[in-house]
Each structure stands twice: as structure tokens, then as C-alpha cells.
Design a protein around this motif. Structure first.
Motif, PDB file in Angstrom:
ATOM      1  N   TRP A   1      -2.969  10.429 -15.085  1.00 11.40           N
ATOM      2  CA  TRP A   1      -4.100  10.626 -14.261  1.00 11.40           C
ATOM      3  C   TRP A   1      -4.931   9.406 -14.021  1.00 11.40           C
ATOM      4  N   LEU A   2      -4.322   7.785 -14.568  1.00 16.47           N
ATOM      5  CA  LEU A   2      -5.073   6.760 -15.341  1.00 16.47           C
ATOM      6  C   LEU A   2      -4.235   6.041 -14.318  1.00 16.47           C
ATOM      7  N   ILE A   3      -3.112   6.328 -13.712  1.00 24.07           N
ATOM      8  CA  ILE A   3      -1.423   5.231 -13.163  1.00 24.07           C
ATOM      9  C   ILE A   3      -2.472   5.454 -11.844  1.00 24.07           C
ATOM     10  N   ASP A   4      -2.115   7.147 -11.193  1.00 26.07           N
ATOM     11  CA  ASP A   4      -2.615   7.325  -9.863  1.00 26.07           C
ATOM     12  C   ASP A   4      -3.720   6.707  -9.701  1.00 26.07           C
TER      13      ASP A   4
ATOM     14  N   ASN B   1       3.310  12.282 -10.091  1.00 25.23           N
ATOM     15  CA  ASN B   1       2.644  13.484 -10.447  1.00 25.23           C
ATOM     16  C   ASN B   1       4.191  13.771 -11.029  1.00 25.23           C
ATOM     17  N   CYS B   2       5.096  13.435  -9.883  1.00 25.85           N
ATOM     18  CA  CYS B   2       6.734  14.047 -10.012  1.00 25.85           C
ATOM     19  C   CYS B   2       7.406  13.987 -11.450  1.00 25.85           C
ATOM     20  N   PHE B   3       6.993  12.816 -12.125  1.00 26.89           N
ATOM     21  CA  PHE B   3       7.724  12.277 -13.603  1.00 26.89           C
ATOM     22  C   PHE B   3       6.970  13.617 -14.548  1.00 26.89           C
ATOM     23  N   HIS B   4       5.149  13.862 -14.235  1.00 29.49           N
ATOM     24  CA  HIS B   4       4.824  14.327 -15.655  1.00 29.49           C
ATOM     25  C   HIS B   4       5.168  15.558 -15.258  1.00 29.49           C
TER      26      HIS B   4
ATOM     27  N   ALA C   1       0.955  -1.516  -0.209  1.00 31.16           N
ATOM     28  CA  ALA C   1       0.035   0.089   0.225  1.00 31.16           C
ATOM     29  C   ALA C   1       0.860   1.045  -0.360  1.00 31.16           C
ATOM     30  N   SER C   2       1.835   1.548   0.631  1.00 32.36           N
ATOM     31  CA  SER C   2       2.476   2.083   1.035  1.00 32.36           C
ATOM     32  C   SER C   2       3.385   3.056  -0.863  1.00 32.36           C
ATOM     33  N   ILE C   3       3.459   1.053  -1.268  1.00 32.15           N
ATOM     34  CA  ILE C   3       4.444   1.934  -2.802  1.00 32.15           C
ATOM     35  C   ILE C   3       3.174   2.383  -3.109  1.00 32.15           C
ATOM     36  N   SER C   4       2.755   1.994  -3.167  1.00 30.41           N
ATOM     37  CA  SER C   4       1.120   2.902  -4.588  1.00 30.41           C
ATOM     38  C   SER C   4       1.204   3.928  -4.340  1.00 30.41           C
ATOM     39  N   MET C   5       1.172   4.699  -2.853  1.00 29.32           N
ATOM     40  CA  MET C   5       1.233   5.731  -2.773  1.00 29.32           C
ATOM     41  C   MET C   5       2.134   6.550  -2.940  1.00 29.32           C
ATOM     42  N   VAL C   6       3.289   5.945  -2.915  1.00 23.50           N
ATOM     43  CA  VAL C   6       4.489   6.734  -3.401  1.00 23.50           C
ATOM     44  C   VAL C   6       4.066   6.965  -4.973  1.00 23.50           C
ATOM     45  N   ALA C   7       3.709   5.368  -5.270  1.00 24.01           N
ATOM     46  CA  ALA C   7       3.855   5.639  -6.432  1.00 24.01           C
ATOM     47  C   ALA C   7       2.791   6.685  -6.790  1.00 24.01           C
ATOM     48  N   VAL C   8       1.668   7.559  -6.931  1.00 28.39           N
ATOM     49  CA  VAL C   8       1.485   8.251  -6.055  1.00 28.39           C
ATOM     50  C   VAL C   8       1.772   9.554  -7.118  1.00 28.39           C
ATOM     51  N   LYS C   9       2.519   9.728  -5.516  1.00 32.04           N
ATOM     52  CA  LYS C   9       3.415  10.965  -5.979  1.00 32.04           C
ATOM     53  C   LYS C   9       4.440  11.417  -7.227  1.00 32.04           C
ATOM     54  N   ARG C  10       5.455   9.834  -7.180  1.00 36.09           N
ATOM     55  CA  ARG C  10       6.376   9.545  -7.971  1.00 36.09           C
ATOM     56  C   ARG C  10       5.146  10.368  -9.721  1.00 36.09           C
TER      57      ARG C  10
ATOM     58  N   HIS D   1      15.036  13.270 -16.151  1.00 34.98           N
ATOM     59  CA  HIS D   1      16.374  13.037 -15.292  1.00 34.98           C
ATOM     60  C   HIS D   1      15.583  14.013 -13.914  1.00 34.98           C
ATOM     61  N   ALA D   2      14.289  13.613 -14.595  1.00 34.31           N
ATOM     62  CA  ALA D   2      14.034  14.142 -12.589  1.00 34.31           C
ATOM     63  C   ALA D   2      13.986  12.664 -11.342  1.00 34.31           C
ATOM     64  N   PRO D   3      14.868  12.688  -9.975  1.00 31.61           N
ATOM     65  CA  PRO D   3      14.941  11.504  -9.553  1.00 31.61           C
ATOM     66  C   PRO D   3      13.850  10.875  -8.925  1.00 31.61           C
ATOM     67  N   CYS D   4      12.896  12.457  -8.455  1.00 31.71           N
ATOM     68  CA  CYS D   4      11.853  12.300  -7.693  1.00 31.71           C
ATOM     69  C   CYS D   4      11.631  11.095  -6.713  1.00 31.71           C
ATOM     70  N   SER D   5      12.330  10.719  -6.133  1.00 29.75           N
ATOM     71  CA  SER D   5      12.956   9.696  -4.601  1.00 29.75           C
ATOM     72  C   SER D   5      11.779  10.590  -3.694  1.00 29.75           C
ATOM     73  N   ILE D   6      10.789   9.365  -3.236  1.00 28.24           N
ATOM     74  CA  ILE D   6      10.649   9.523  -2.275  1.00 28.24           C
ATOM     75  C   ILE D   6      10.712   8.607  -1.287  1.00 28.24           C
ATOM     76  N   SER D   7      10.083   9.139   0.317  1.00 28.13           N
ATOM     77  CA  SER D   7      10.138   7.985   1.074  1.00 28.13           C
ATOM     78  C   SER D   7       8.999   7.319   1.783  1.00 28.13           C
ATOM     79  N   ASN D   8       8.919   6.084   1.638  1.00 29.90           N
ATOM     80  CA  ASN D   8       8.062   4.821   2.040  1.00 29.90           C
ATOM     81  C   ASN D   8       7.099   5.156   3.279  1.00 29.90           C
ATOM     82  N   TYR D   9       8.139   5.495   4.202  1.00 31.59           N
ATOM     83  CA  TYR D   9       7.934   5.157   5.173  1.00 31.59           C
ATOM     84  C   TYR D   9       6.488   6.278   6.085  1.00 31.59           C
TER      85      TYR D   9
END
Length: 482
Positions: free
Chosen positions: A323-326, A151-154, A140-149, A160-168
Motif C-alpha cells: 500500500w505504501l508503494i502504491d 497489487n498483483c504481486f501482493h 507517469a505511465s510506468i508509475s501507474m502500471v507499478a500500482v497494478k503490478r 511466480h506471478a508474471p503480472c505483465s501489464i501494458s503501459n499504453y
């Protein structure tokens, strides 16, 4: 052979067992009247089966190839359905009262096998349930992070964007939601959550399949083969072996629901014998999930080839439409919120029942306080239930933070639970209940199936442990980011 006829007669005796006259609000065993149906049981099964395991199937097929991958999927599907029908017949068993209910998996083993096997079953079942709840916290945390990433990639581009986000922080958010839902008193109150979770699982699986089809139709150039990843090109020789073993464990995990089968069956109303309804529900649940698994695994492999990511919705094989990935990842989170409860409720019930039996005079454990909630009605709160379930959710979240390894963790859980809970105990219960003669044809082929599945579980466990060992070497607790 007469054993089959005797067993059929025995099953009919159980199904038609005389019961005490139930009241309007109570069943024949004096418990609150059960209201479960084929639909709710099927929803529980789909919620339990189509879990985070579906997300790793494209990767698993990539390790095994076009021949072995689908063959292993179908084999696990058949074995799971067959043994679930055997286990369903164990719900009611002859005893002091003919047709007495067995409320949990351990109760079924106690009624038919007894002895040390009861403790072994409890260790396997509840150990697996704890593992699954930890695994769902990670996923679940990986999927939550994936939403933020996503949007970051978009916004910044994925080159070039690292878009590193913590799962914790997201594990903490998921745990906070579970702290509230864990106060639902028991499994019987969860039907609405399971139906919602089942809808979500269909939604994100369909999105994953649709995006994969679009990628294939778009002419994506990928490498696939009959044997999967190529030695010397994609992986080294030893890595190919370990990954294949791990892939088998991932597929085993994807079919794991025997741990909660009896608890699901105990929600069914008794107008139609519960074992008949449960067998139909198992058929609906397993056949539906197998169809989705084949689509997700095979179409996912066709889309990504030997480079398929470990999680095809969060591994960013897809970037657009963002948006569909989100939406797909939000569906995963909602589904896992419900699935966590389906697997956690048997643990809660087991510990609370044990404590009630051991300390019947303790007011903290036995006393419930009625609170009237507007628009909901009276809710009975137990301070012991509040404390113990809160501690459990916090502990699973902390363990998930320490070991946030998606594929390896799921594979290890699948390997550890598949043999004892999906194969060994259902077959042993059937042999005992049907009184199958030793060394008869039926006895021999059932034993061959048991030993074959033991071998599969052992090799899958070996692959999982090796994968975890490799991950731990490069992992820094509470520092690594997605």
C-alpha cells in the motif's frame, strides 16, 4: 579588475530602474499584474527539478560508485545554482526603456547576444521541453502500471506471478488528464498546481528514502564499492563505460530547470527586484533538491548495491508494504501531472505568440470567447488554443508509446540540454552583460567551465544513444509490456 564593480553598478541600475506607474490590475509593462512570491517560485523550481530524475539516482550512483557518484551530484548542483544566478540577472536588460523585461529564455538571449544564437537557443530550449514532456508521459505511465503490478504481486506472490501489464492504456489516461489541464491559459495560473506537485515530490522521495533505510536496517546483504558496478562480475568492461556515461546524463537530467527559469521569474511581482527573489528561490530549490538527491541516490545504493533498479520505486526493489508503494507511485503521477504543465506552458505560449504575430487578422487565432463557469468565474476560451494544445498532447503521448525507454530517454534529454541551456548561454550572457574583458582571469575560468561541461554532455549523450540502440534492438512497438 573593474568589470565586477561595473556589473554590480549596472545590476543596481536595472533593479532600481524607473518604471511607469502600474495600475491596480496591470504591471509596468501593461500586462496583468504578477503575483508570484519566493514561495511560489521555489515551488515551481522544486516541481521542475525534483521530477522523474530522482527515481534513477540509485542506479546512477551504482554505476559510478561511492566516490564519483556523490561528487558528480554535488558538481551538477553547484554548476546549476551558479549559472541560474547568472541567468536571473538577464531577466531585465537595458534597451529603449531601461530595465525592460525579457519574458522568455529566447528574449534574454536576443537582448544580450543576438544573431544566430537566438535561433540556437530556441532549438535547444523548446526541443528539450518537448523531450521532457514525452519523458514525463513515459514515467507517469510506468508509475501507474507499478500500482497494478504491486497489487498483483501482493495477491499472487512475486516469485511466480508474471503480472505483465501494458503501459499504453496508462499513457492514454495521462494524456487525457493533460488535455484538460493544458487549457489553463498561462504559467501565472499554475501556482496552485506547482505547490501541490512539490508536496507530492517530497512525499514520494521521502517514502523511497524511508524504505531504503528500512531495507538497510533490516540487514540486506548487498555489494557496494568505491567504483560502483564491478567489471567481470556485474557488467562487461565496455558496458561499464557506457553505463557510467549514461549515469552522468541521468544526473544532468535530474537538475534540468534552466529551460523554464525565465518563465518562472516572469511570474514574480516587482515590489522586490525579480532577480533578487529568483536567486533566493534558486538557492532554496537547488539546495532542497540536492539534499533529497543525496538521500535517494546514496541510501538507495546502500539498500540495493550494484543491483539497484533503474527506477527504485517501480523497478520492484521493494514489494512490501504494497500500500505504501502504491501511495508513492500515486504521488509520482500527481507530481508529473503538474510538472508536465510547468514544462509545456512555455511551448504553448511560444507557439501562440508566434501565430498571433504572424496572423494578427485571423479570427480563429486572436478571438477568445468568455464562458462563465459556476464557482470559478469567467473563463476565456480560444478555439485555436484548444486545437493546438490538444494536438500537442496527443503527439507527445504517441511518441512516448513508440519509445518508452525510461533511463536512456532521461539521460539523452539531460545530456542534450545541460550544456547549452544550463551552462553555455547563462555564461555567455553574463560575459556580455558584465563586459568581462577577453583573456582576463574571470573570462578564462568561465571558458574552462564551459568546455568541461561540453565534454561531460558529449560523453553522457554517447552513453544514452548506445543505451537506446540496445533497447531498440529488442523492442516491439505497441507490444512490449512491463
Amino acid at each position: 579588475m573593474t568589470d565586477g564593480k561595473d556589473f554590480n553598478k549596472h545590476s543596481m541600475d536595472i533593479e532600481q530602474a524607473p518604471q511607469s506607474q502600474p495600475s491596480k490590475f496591470l504591471d509596468d509593462d501593461g500586462r496583468p499584474r504578477r503575483t508570484g512570491t519566493l514561495v511560489t517560485a521555489s515551488a515551481h523550481i522544486v516541481t521542475a527539478v525534483i521530477g522523474s530524475g530522482v527515481l534513477s539516482l540509485a542506479w546512477a550512483i551504482a554505476q559510478l560508485g561511492w566516490v564519483a557518484g556523490p561528487a558528480v551530484l554535488m558538481a551538477f548542483s553547484f554548476i546549476t545554482y551558479y549559472t541560474s544566478t547568472l541567468l536571473a540577472d538577464g531577466y531585465r536588460a537595458p534597451g529603449p526603456v531601461n530595465g525592460a523585461r525579457n519574458y522568455t529564455y529566447m528574449d534574454v538571449v536576443r537582448a544580450h547576444l543576438g544573431g544566430l544564437k537566438v535561433q540556437l537557443c530556441g532549438l535547444a530550449q523548446y526541443g528539450n521541453l518537448v523531450g521532457v514532456t514525452i519523458g514525463y508521459t513515459i514515467t507517469a505511465s510506468i508509475s501507474m502500471v507499478a500500482v497494478k503490478r504491486s497489487n498483483c504481486f501482493h495477491r499472487h506472490g512475486h516469485d511466480h506471478a508474471p503480472c505483465s501489464i501494458s503501459n499504453y492504456p496508462f499513457m492514454i489516461i495521462f494524456a487525457a488528464i493533460q488535455l484538460v489541464l493544458s487549457q489553463i491559459p498561462n504559467f501565472h495560473k499554475l501556482w496552485w498546481l506547482s505547490i501541490m506537485a512539490a508536496v507530492m515530490s517530497f512525499a514520494y522521495s521521502t517514502i523511497g528514502v524511508g524504505l531504503s533505510i528500512a531495507r538497510v536496517a533490516g540487514g540486506a546483504h548487498v555489494r557496494t564499492s568505491l567504483t560502483g558496478t564491478s567489471v567481470g562480475v556485474d557488467v562487461a568492461g565496455s558496458e561499464k563505460v557506457w553505463r557510467s556515461f549514461q549515469a552522468i546524463g541521468d544526473i544532468a537530467f535530474a537538475y534540468a530547470y534552466s529551460t523554464v527559469l525565465i518563465e518562472i521569474q516572469d511570474t514574480l511581482r516587482s515590489e522586490i527586484p525579480e532577480n533578487k527573489v529568483m536567486k533566493k528561490a534558486s538557492f532554496v530549490g537547488v539546495s532542497t533538491t540536492t539534499l533529497f538527491y543525496m538521500l535517494c541516490g546514496c541510501v538507495g545504493y546502500a539498500a540495493f548495491g550494484n543491483d539497484a533498479p533503474g527506477n527504485f520505486l517501480t523497478g520492484f526493489g521493494f514489494y512490501e508494504p504494497f500500500w505504501l508503494i502504491d501511495f508513492a507511485n500515486i504521488c509520482i503521477v500527481i507530481h508529473l501531472v503538474g510538472a508536465y504543465q510547468v514544462f509545456a506552458q512555455p511551448i504553448f505560449g511560444f507557439v501562440e505568440k508566434l501565430c498571433n504575430m504572424k496572423w494578427p487578422e485571423n479570427k480563429l487565432i486572436t478571438t477568445e470567447h468568455a464562458i462563465n463557469i459556476p464557482l470559478v468565474g469567467p473563463y476565456h476560451i480560444s478555439f485555436f488554443r484548444l486545437l493546438w494544445r490538444t494536438v500537442y498532447v496527443i503527439v507527445t503521448a504517441v511518441v512516448a508509446m513508440i519509445f518508452p525507454f525510461f533511463n536512456d530517454f532521461l539521460s539523452l534529454i539531460g545530456a542534450a540540454s545541460f550544456y547549452p541551456l544550463t551552462v553555455y548561454f547563462p555564461i555567455e550572457i553574463y560575459i556580455s552583460q558584465a563586459k568581462i574583458p577577453k583573456y582576463s582571469f574571470t573570462w578564462i575560468w568561465l571558458k574552462i567551465l564551459t568546455w568541461a561541461c561540453l565534454f561531460v554532455s558529449l560523453v553522457a549523450a554517447a552513453g544514452s544513444v548506445q543505451g537506446l540502440a540496445q533497447e531498440v534492438k529488442k523492442y516491439k512497438p505497441f507490444k512490449t509490456q512491463s
